[in-house]
Design an enzyme around this catalytic site. Sequence first.
Site, short mmCIF file in Angstrom:
data_model
loop_
_atom_site.label_atom_id
_atom_site.label_comp_id
_atom_site.label_asym_id
_atom_site.label_seq_id
_atom_site.Cartn_x
_atom_site.Cartn_y
_atom_site.Cartn_z
CE LYS A 29 -51.24 -50.54 13.98
NZ LYS A 29 -52.57 -50.92 12.97
CB ALA A 30 -49.24 -42.91 13.26
CD1 TRP A 34 -59.69 -41.01 15.95
CD2 TRP A 34 -57.67 -41.19 17.09
NE1 TRP A 34 -59.94 -40.47 17.22
CE2 TRP A 34 -58.68 -40.54 17.98
CE3 TRP A 34 -56.58 -41.04 17.66
CZ2 TRP A 34 -58.66 -39.99 19.44
CZ3 TRP A 34 -56.31 -40.85 18.71
CH2 TRP A 34 -57.33 -40.09 19.76
CG HIS A 78 -48.80 -46.63 6.15
ND1 HIS A 78 -49.33 -45.74 7.16
CD2 HIS A 78 -49.40 -47.62 6.28
CE1 HIS A 78 -50.18 -46.19 7.82
NE2 HIS A 78 -50.62 -47.69 7.18
CB SER A 137 -49.33 -50.23 18.01
OG SER A 137 -50.41 -50.14 17.12
CB VAL A 182 -63.72 -40.27 16.08
CG1 VAL A 182 -64.22 -40.05 14.67
CG2 VAL A 182 -63.31 -38.89 16.65
CD GLN A 183 -66.15 -40.50 23.49
OE1 GLN A 183 -66.83 -41.50 23.85
NE2 GLN A 183 -66.28 -39.37 24.03
P1 A3P Z 1 -53.15 -49.34 19.69
O1 A3P Z 1 -52.32 -50.85 19.06
O2 A3P Z 1 -51.90 -48.91 20.41
O3 A3P Z 1 -54.19 -49.68 20.30
P2 A3P Z 1 -53.53 -47.16 12.47
O4 A3P Z 1 -54.86 -46.93 12.10
O5 A3P Z 1 -52.38 -46.17 11.96
O6 A3P Z 1 -53.02 -48.45 12.03
O7 A3P Z 1 -53.29 -47.18 14.05
C1 A3P Z 1 -53.82 -48.15 14.67
C2 A3P Z 1 -53.45 -47.58 16.26
O8 A3P Z 1 -54.57 -46.40 16.51
C3 A3P Z 1 -54.01 -48.63 17.28
O9 A3P Z 1 -53.33 -48.55 18.40
C4 A3P Z 1 -55.60 -48.08 17.67
O10 A3P Z 1 -55.88 -48.97 18.65
C5 A3P Z 1 -55.26 -46.68 17.76
N1 A3P Z 1 -56.55 -45.92 17.53
C6 A3P Z 1 -57.33 -46.18 16.42
N2 A3P Z 1 -58.74 -45.49 16.66
C7 A3P Z 1 -58.20 -44.88 17.80
C8 A3P Z 1 -59.18 -43.84 18.52
N3 A3P Z 1 -60.56 -43.50 18.39
N4 A3P Z 1 -58.67 -43.51 19.94
C9 A3P Z 1 -57.40 -43.71 20.25
N5 A3P Z 1 -56.55 -44.61 19.48
C10 A3P Z 1 -57.18 -45.16 18.39
#
Ligand code: A3P
Length: 306
Positions: A53-54, A58, A115, A145, A235-236
């Site tokens: 969830k980091a 993205w 991970h 998250s 990637v927004q």
């Molecule tokens: P949230 O649950 O806080 O929204 P991972 O890919 O490691 O599983 O992380 C998922 C988290 O990254 C989610 O957080 C997701 O919304 C956030 N995320 C993914 N793409 C993003 C982006 N383009 N901009 C900001 N946050 C993003």
Amino acid sequence: MQDFFLSKMDSSFRAELFDFHGVSMTRYFTDNWDNVQNFQARPDDILIATYPKAGTTWVSCILDLLHFGQTSSERQTSISIYDRVPFLEMSVPSVPKGTELADKLVTSPRLIKTHFPVQFVPKSFWEQNCRIVYLARNAKDSVVSYFHFDRMNMAEPEPGEWSSFLQRFMQGKMVFGSWYDHVNGWWKKKQTYSKLHYMFYEDLIEDTGRELDKLCSFVGLSSSDEHKKSIIGMVQFDNMKNNKMANHSTISIMDFKISHFMRKGKVGDWKTHFTVNQNEHFDEDYKRKMTDPTLEFRTEMDISAI
Ligand code: A3P
């Protein structure tokens, strides 16, 4: 392209947490242990390492676009991110294992996700002196998250109530273990392994372009301003949320009726979950565990300054 997690959504799919070499794990990430440990990395492989969830997806999309966005736009529109960037240790019934997907990758470099805490990384990545991008996110937003992810992902252990989930996070009883050990373990590794780029989710939020430039110089690419601008747009958060090849909506074991994979994408959303008491308790415990003053996280940001 594989149809990921073909099994029907079913809470019996949820895995139990157990201690594995001192780290809480589930069988979906340990069943293929021998093949993972014997995985043959190549010198140009790029390992993307994160605590869950980091912002793994993205940074995976960013690196994929940086390397392959100009040569093949079809790649981004027809292949899911989890096929472009295989999850090395994943081993779920009925779908190809992460090691198999990685072995089949024809790209150069290969982008591979893990991970794992640093001590679990297969030795060939170190032997081959591979580049590693580690992305870290502050503990409070990570746990929020993770909570919503475990609610919607039927392969994860049952999350239970928020308050007990938070307790377990503080005890390190999460899949892939303790957040505190993870971010510290990788931070220490950076001191002895020069090909490790340690970055922060909060910095990516603050200035995606600046972080993209740092990534470019780390991986040795000089992209045009135009290409970088188009990556920043793609990637927004909203664009990734609406992109089927990035938003995980094709994974049937994830129940989007419960929560979305791309949920909020914010710094500071923890404030909508933590009570005042929980926050105080968390902060006290955090101080005891996070003793390295050189590793600092931001849990809030002045959005107006962005
Ligand atoms: P949230 O649950 O806080 O929204 P991972 O890919 O490691 O599983 O992380 C998922 C988290 O990254 C989610 O957080 C997701 O919304 C956030 N995320 C993914 N793409 C993003 C982006 N383009 N901009 C900001 N946050 C993003």
